[in-house]
Scaffold this motif. Structure first.
Motif, PDB file in Angstrom:
ATOM      1  N   TRP A 267     -28.042 -28.464  71.465  1.00  0.00           N
ATOM      2  CA  TRP A 267     -29.336 -28.033  70.896  1.00  0.00           C
ATOM      3  C   TRP A 267     -30.489 -28.568  71.742  1.00  0.00           C
ATOM      4  CZ3 TRP A 267     -33.868 -29.699  68.504  1.00  0.00           C
ATOM      5  CH2 TRP A 267     -34.476 -28.808  67.631  1.00  0.00           C
ATOM      6  N   PHE A 268     -30.328 -29.810  72.211  1.00  0.00           N
ATOM      7  CA  PHE A 268     -31.382 -30.435  73.020  1.00  0.00           C
ATOM      8  C   PHE A 268     -31.255 -30.107  74.502  1.00  0.00           C
ATOM      9  CE2 PHE A 268     -31.897 -33.115  69.321  1.00  0.00           C
ATOM     10  CZ  PHE A 268     -33.245 -33.423  69.345  1.00  0.00           C
TER      11      PHE A 268
ATOM     12  N   ALA B 228     -29.199 -31.774  76.182  1.00  0.00           N
ATOM     13  CA  ALA B 228     -29.048 -33.154  76.685  1.00  0.00           C
ATOM     14  C   ALA B 228     -27.584 -33.405  77.012  1.00  0.00           C
ATOM     15  CB  ALA B 228     -29.522 -34.141  75.625  1.00  0.00           C
TER      16      ALA B 228
ATOM     17  N   ALA C 148     -25.079 -37.039  72.840  1.00  0.00           N
ATOM     18  CA  ALA C 148     -25.664 -37.367  71.530  1.00  0.00           C
ATOM     19  C   ALA C 148     -24.667 -38.251  70.786  1.00  0.00           C
ATOM     20  CB  ALA C 148     -25.935 -36.102  70.731  1.00  0.00           C
TER      21      ALA C 148
ATOM     22  N   LEU D  51     -38.383 -33.569  65.141  1.00  0.00           N
ATOM     23  CA  LEU D  51     -37.327 -32.729  65.714  1.00  0.00           C
ATOM     24  C   LEU D  51     -37.905 -31.373  66.130  1.00  0.00           C
ATOM     25  CD1 LEU D  51     -34.106 -32.585  66.014  1.00  0.00           C
ATOM     26  CD2 LEU D  51     -34.234 -31.142  63.987  1.00  0.00           C
TER      27      LEU D  51
ATOM     28  N   LYS E 216     -42.175 -30.167  71.469  1.00  0.00           N
ATOM     29  CA  LYS E 216     -42.033 -30.090  72.928  1.00  0.00           C
ATOM     30  C   LYS E 216     -43.284 -30.628  73.596  1.00  0.00           C
ATOM     31  CE  LYS E 216     -39.017 -26.076  72.946  1.00  0.00           C
ATOM     32  NZ  LYS E 216     -39.024 -24.634  73.028  1.00  0.00           N
TER      33      LYS E 216
ATOM     34  N   GLN F 102     -40.917 -29.839  77.485  1.00  0.00           N
ATOM     35  CA  GLN F 102     -39.682 -30.631  77.387  1.00  0.00           C
ATOM     36  C   GLN F 102     -39.473 -31.139  75.963  1.00  0.00           C
ATOM     37  OE1 GLN F 102     -39.581 -33.564  80.481  1.00  0.00           O
ATOM     38  NE2 GLN F 102     -37.522 -34.250  79.954  1.00  0.00           N
ATOM     39  N   MET F 103     -38.222 -31.068  75.515  1.00  0.00           N
ATOM     40  CA  MET F 103     -37.928 -31.497  74.146  1.00  0.00           C
ATOM     41  C   MET F 103     -38.280 -32.970  73.952  1.00  0.00           C
ATOM     42  SD  MET F 103     -36.622 -28.883  72.578  1.00  0.00           S
ATOM     43  CE  MET F 103     -35.888 -29.593  71.133  1.00  0.00           C
TER      44      MET F 103
ATOM     45  N   GLY G 288     -37.865 -36.507  72.765  1.00  0.00           N
ATOM     46  CA  GLY G 288     -36.600 -37.220  72.565  1.00  0.00           C
ATOM     47  C   GLY G 288     -35.739 -37.209  73.821  1.00  0.00           C
ATOM     48  N   THR G 289     -36.086 -36.297  74.756  1.00  0.00           N
ATOM     49  CA  THR G 289     -35.289 -36.234  76.000  1.00  0.00           C
ATOM     50  C   THR G 289     -36.138 -36.624  77.213  1.00  0.00           C
ATOM     51  OG1 THR G 289     -35.819 -33.909  76.477  1.00  0.00           O
ATOM     52  CG2 THR G 289     -33.883 -34.335  75.096  1.00  0.00           C
TER      53      THR G 289
ATOM     54  N   VAL H 118     -30.171 -39.118  71.378  1.00  0.00           N
ATOM     55  CA  VAL H 118     -29.850 -38.232  72.501  1.00  0.00           C
ATOM     56  C   VAL H 118     -30.234 -38.963  73.788  1.00  0.00           C
ATOM     57  CG1 VAL H 118     -30.016 -36.012  71.321  1.00  0.00           C
ATOM     58  CG2 VAL H 118     -32.073 -37.025  72.259  1.00  0.00           C
TER      59      VAL H 118
END
Ligand SMILES: Cc1ncc(COP(=O)(O)O)c(C=O)c1O
Length: 435
Positions: A57-58, A60, A63, A171, A174, A178-179, A181-182, A206
């Motif tokens: 989903w991310f 990444a 997780a 959650l 962006k 970029q998401m 959390g990442t 993540v």
């Protein structure tokens, strides 16, 4: 002028209270039943599937699903190697876990102030708070609001710091595409009930860093070493504990991730609807969109302008509750933020076992004090920003209409009273005592 309910008028909402609940559909129920039938209730295949789903989903690499957002923060700080004597820069405008996570590592939270618009860490103040002892920064994207990550990441590079994004309330946000959390080394999320996705209790991290992933995996599960496979069970060579999630939560979580974008978009739609309805209301400032990307919404926050309304936020909160659009019972838990550096745990430097560790621990060579005036913007925001409503996906238009109408009614009445010189004294000592 319409008479306020608190003055004996008719409340805006007389029907059933607005529900604050999570989306839980047949898919979640089916997934839960499947786990129950398998009799594998503890962490197993369903948890691995959840982790794969989150990582995908991310976009990444990794997780890890854990027991809460709080434990997600802990395993990240542990994996960074944060320990006694270290400082970590944190925000005062957040839920306490973002800051006390640092204490769990026996390290020292150093508060930097927030910017008054986004209510997230102000990179200039963060820069001022960096010392040779600083090891990490934990920005919090509070209620889905963005934080300016580029200057914070520059500080991390310049001073060799870890970046832990506390994205528990954001959650799907962006930053510059970029998401959230990442962007840093690790992103921490919560899925406690009420959050954007929910598993009752739960959280996850993540990361794109495989070394950190291996370490966090270990800290989730008695510091086991994943590379040792089944033999890892008997290699407890580090401080360790158990932060595992169950298969039951994970099975629900996978379904929640499948519907996450729908829920995130619906929240934004609800927030935009409230903004439309409240656009011309004087005396309040609506939540800012972000110049740095696409924010999301956990709660819908309004900032009161005390000079225009002629009163403080507590009178507003009490009058609004009387209009039936929220329950005063939740005032101190979900509607009102306390500046974290003024919480007794920090002011009194309270440690485990009645000590002042880690604040006055021999490993710590700095000197930290927590006091009023340390973070003036955050302190001001705490007295002016009201967490008006969750914008969860199950709200009806009528609920949002009631909320907006109640705000307008209270604002208009307050401005009218101010003009007429009528004092506003709805808040009692009992109300003040719960804050
Ligand atoms: C910003 C923030 N950080 C951390 C947490 C801790 O998450 P949990 O309650 O799942 O431990 C929460 C929420 O509860 C939160 O809102």
């Amino acid at each position: 002028m319409e008479k306020l309910a608190i003055d004996g008028g008719t409340p805006v909402r007389t029907k059933a209270p607005i529900i604050e609940t999570d989306v839980f559909e047949q898919e979640e129920l089916d997934a839960l039943i499947e786990v129950a039938k398998s009799k594998k209730l503890r962490r197993a295949e369903a948890a691995l599937e959840y982790e794969r789903t989150i990582a995908e989903w991310f976009g990444a690499k990794h997780a890890i699903a854990v027991s809460s957002g709080t434990t997600a923060l802990h395993i990240a700080l542990a994996a960074f190697g944060i320990g006694p004597g270290d400082e970590v820069i944190v925000t005062p405008y957040t839920f306490v876990a973002s800051d006390t996570a640092v204490l769990e590592q026996n390290a020292i939270p150093i508060f930097a102030d927030v910017d008054p618009v986004h209510l997230t860490l102000d990179p200039e103040d963060v820069a001022r708070k960096i010392t040779p002892r600083t090891k990490a920064i934990i920005p919090v994207t509070i209620s889905g609001s963005l934080v300016d990550m580029d200057p914070l990441m520059d500080l991390c590079k310049k001073h060799n710091l870890w970046m832990l994004e506390d994205a528990c309330q954001s959650l799907g946000a962006k930053y510059k595409g970029q998401m959230v959390g990442t962007i840093g080394h690790v992103g921490a999320f919560s899925s406690i009930t009420g959050k954007i996705t929910n598993t009752g209790e739960g959280g996850f991290v993540v990361t794109n860093d495989t070394d950190l992933y291996e370490k966090m995996w270990g800290y989730t599960d008695f510091a086991r070493r994943r590379s040792l496979g089944p033999a890892s069970k008997y290699h407890w060579d580090l401080p360790c504990t158990n932060y595992r999630i169950t298969n039951m939560q994970a099975a629900i979580g996978t379904q929640q991730m499948h519907r996450a974008w729908d829920m995130i978009h619906k929240r934004t739609e609800n927030a935009d609807y409230l903004s439309e309805k409240l656009a011309d209301v004087p005396g309040i400032v609506l939540p800012a969109k972000s110049e740095w990307g696409e924010r999301v919404y956990f709660y819908y926050l309004i900032r009161l302008i005390p000079d225009v309304l002629g009163t403080d936020m507590l009178n507003f909160a009490v009058a609004l509750a009387a209009e039936g659009v929220y329950n005063l019972r939740y005032l101190s838990t979900t509607r009102w933020m306390i500046p974290q550096h003024l919480e007794p745990v920090f002011v009194n430097k309270a440690g485990y076992g009645g000590t002042k560790c880690p604040f006055e621990c021999p490993w710590y060579e700095g000197n930290v004090e927590y006091y009023e005036g340390l973070c003036p913007e955050a302190e001001k925001a705490c007295g002016e920003v009201f967490w008006l409503a969750s914008v969860h996906p199950l709200l009806e238009k009528e609920d949002l209409d009631d909320i907006a109408e109640a705000v307008k009614k209270v604002v208009n009445a307050f401005i009218d009273k101010k003009e007429k010189g009528i004092p506003i004294n709805y808040a009692t000592d009992a109300h003040r005592a719960i804050l």
